[in-house]
Design a protein around this motif. Structure first.
Motif, PDB file in Angstrom:
ATOM      1  N   THR A  54      39.042  39.407  44.141  1.00 19.48           N
ATOM      2  CA  THR A  54      39.353  40.377  43.079  1.00 19.48           C
ATOM      3  C   THR A  54      38.136  40.586  42.173  1.00 19.48           C
ATOM      4  O   THR A  54      37.762  41.722  41.870  1.00 19.48           O
ATOM      5  CB  THR A  54      40.539  39.867  42.226  1.00 19.48           C
ATOM      6  N   LEU A  55      37.500  39.486  41.780  1.00 22.82           N
ATOM      7  CA  LEU A  55      36.344  39.602  40.887  1.00 22.82           C
ATOM      8  C   LEU A  55      35.179  40.310  41.567  1.00 22.82           C
ATOM      9  O   LEU A  55      34.463  41.103  40.945  1.00 22.82           O
ATOM     10  CB  LEU A  55      35.890  38.226  40.401  1.00 22.82           C
ATOM     11  N   ARG A  56      35.000  40.034  42.854  1.00 27.98           N
ATOM     12  CA  ARG A  56      33.914  40.671  43.585  1.00 27.98           C
ATOM     13  C   ARG A  56      34.138  42.180  43.636  1.00 27.98           C
ATOM     14  O   ARG A  56      33.215  42.970  43.458  1.00 27.98           O
ATOM     15  CB  ARG A  56      33.844  40.089  45.012  1.00 27.98           C
ATOM     16  N   ARG A  57      35.406  42.554  43.873  1.00 28.09           N
ATOM     17  CA  ARG A  57      35.753  43.974  43.929  1.00 28.09           C
ATOM     18  C   ARG A  57      35.448  44.658  42.591  1.00 28.09           C
ATOM     19  O   ARG A  57      34.936  45.767  42.542  1.00 28.09           O
ATOM     20  CB  ARG A  57      37.240  44.116  44.280  1.00 28.09           C
ATOM     21  N   VAL A  58      35.756  43.964  41.504  1.00 31.01           N
ATOM     22  CA  VAL A  58      35.533  44.558  40.176  1.00 31.01           C
ATOM     23  C   VAL A  58      34.056  44.461  39.775  1.00 31.01           C
ATOM     24  O   VAL A  58      33.551  45.306  39.034  1.00 31.01           O
ATOM     25  CB  VAL A  58      36.430  43.857  39.120  1.00 31.01           C
ATOM     26  N   GLY A  59      33.382  43.425  40.285  1.00 38.33           N
ATOM     27  CA  GLY A  59      31.975  43.256  39.939  1.00 38.33           C
ATOM     28  C   GLY A  59      31.765  42.407  38.694  1.00 38.33           C
ATOM     29  O   GLY A  59      30.970  42.751  37.821  1.00 38.33           O
ATOM     30  N   VAL A  60      32.506  41.303  38.599  1.00 44.26           N
ATOM     31  CA  VAL A  60      32.368  40.392  37.459  1.00 44.26           C
ATOM     32  C   VAL A  60      32.170  38.980  37.997  1.00 44.26           C
ATOM     33  O   VAL A  60      32.810  38.562  38.964  1.00 44.26           O
ATOM     34  CB  VAL A  60      33.628  40.475  36.553  1.00 44.26           C
ATOM     35  N   GLU A  61      31.271  38.242  37.352  1.00 39.46           N
ATOM     36  CA  GLU A  61      30.984  36.871  37.773  1.00 39.46           C
ATOM     37  C   GLU A  61      32.085  35.911  37.314  1.00 39.46           C
ATOM     38  O   GLU A  61      32.621  36.065  36.213  1.00 39.46           O
ATOM     39  CB  GLU A  61      29.657  36.402  37.140  1.00 39.46           C
ATOM     40  N   PRO A  62      32.404  34.896  38.141  1.00 39.38           N
ATOM     41  CA  PRO A  62      33.424  33.907  37.748  1.00 39.38           C
ATOM     42  C   PRO A  62      33.109  33.210  36.423  1.00 39.38           C
ATOM     43  O   PRO A  62      34.016  32.787  35.718  1.00 39.38           O
ATOM     44  CB  PRO A  62      33.404  32.892  38.898  1.00 39.38           C
TER      45      PRO A  62
END
Ligand code: C2E
Ligand code: MG
Ligand code: MG
Ligand code: MG
Length: 284
Positions: free
Chosen positions: A138-146
């Motif tokens: 999900t984060l990769r899709r949005v483009g945000v780092e964990p």
């Protein structure tokens, strides 16, 4: 007794109308939740968190809100348990994560300071076999780092399957997420779990903060939690801070951060951005 007998011994009858109304609302909420996402009835509020000493904004907790077409604003304290029972919680938690992440990206684009946003994780979501992978996708899709997301687990969530939880928390940590233990002190706080789980932060439950100024037992518990957290190298944040006196005491005890109405109520994204810009100006 007499009435009950006259009614054929059915004492339940006295409570029936009230119970029916309650059950009807629960059923309607349960069926409404299934479509709440598609109908755009859910939104997030973000409650600012700050450092106790400096008052500098340090992060935010994403809190779910549901505007029901008929009942109006329904509290998560009411609908989250219903969503947990119906299973709708899994889709809801993923929705929350995705929207919290989108908000992080948007605030970044607006030039806000890079904050960490905390999301609440339910037992159902945490227990999924590919929980960490799903979250990362999900984060990769949005483009945000964990690194920008903090996972809030309650003790009930973390302790449900301790061996599995230990592995999952380690995976979260390895992926770069921060992990906080929410409502700390209200569950079966076993000290051994604090050693075992790779957590970063304890959120001191608001029930210990509410009467902190007058209750010596709350003072004893809060100081003990803070001291223990310090020696374990964990950050502490107090929840439900509503007065300057509470904040002063907590700071004197060595608590790191706070969250509560005294600093700010949960805010919708635009109001949060204005709040963050204002507090940034104060800090510089
Ligand atoms: P929580 O995670 O412990 O969140 C803190 C709650 O305390 C929030 O209630 C917040 O609005 C409230 N609060 C903050 N400061 C103060 C204060 O100074 N005084 C008082 N009296 N209350 C304060 P809220 O938003 O109603 O959420 C209730 C609970 O619902 C949360 O407790 C959390 O367990 C659950 N929840 C909320 N959003 C989500 C979500 O997205 N997913 C899941 N799984 N659970 C959620
Ligand atoms: Mg929380
Ligand atoms: Mg909490
Ligand atoms: Mg709570």
């Amino acid at each position: 007794m007499y009435r009950a007998k006259q009614d054929g011994g059915n004492t339940l009858r006295f409570f029936a109308p009230e119970m029916q109304a309650h059950t009807r609302r629960s059923l309607e909420l349960a069926s409404g939740l299934k479509h709440a996402i598609e109908h755009g009835e859910l939104f997030l509020a973000f409650q600012p968190q700050c450092a106790l000493g400096s008052g500098v904004l340090t992060g935010a907790e994403a809190l779910l809100r549901w505007r029901h077409p008929q009942w109006g604003l329904v509290s998560p304290a009411e609908f989250i348990p219903i969503a947990e029972q119906s299973g709708a919680i899994v889709a809801i938690d993923l929705w929350v994560l995705e929207h919290a992440a989108r908000q992080v990206r948007e605030w970044d684009a607006q030039g806000l300071p890079e904050l960490v946003v905390a999301v609440n994780v339910s037992a159902a979501q945490f227990g999924r076999p590919h929980f960490v992978e799903e979250v990362l996708a999900t984060l990769r899709r949005v483009g945000v780092e964990p690194q920008r997301i903090e996972m809030e687990l309650t003790e009930a969530v973390a302790l449900k399957q301790p061996e599995q939880a230990e592995i999952t928390i380690r995976k979260l940590h390895a992926a770069g997420f921060l992990v906080a233990l929410d409502d700390f002190g209200t569950g079966y706080s076993s000290m051994s779990y604090l050693k075992r789980y790779a957590i970063d932060k304890l959120k001191i439950d608001q029930s210990f903060v509410r009467e902190l100024v007058d209750e010596s037992s709350d003072q004893a518990i809060v100081t003990a939690i803070i001291r223990m957290a310090q020696s374990l190298g964990l950050r502490t944040i107090a929840e439900g801070v509503e007065t300057a006196e509470q904040a002063q005491l907590l700071q004197a005890y060595g608590c790191d951060d706070m969250q509560g109405y005294w600093y700010s109520r949960p805010l919708e994204p635009q109001a949060f951005a204005a709040f963050a810009e204002h507090s940034l100006q104060l800090a510089t």
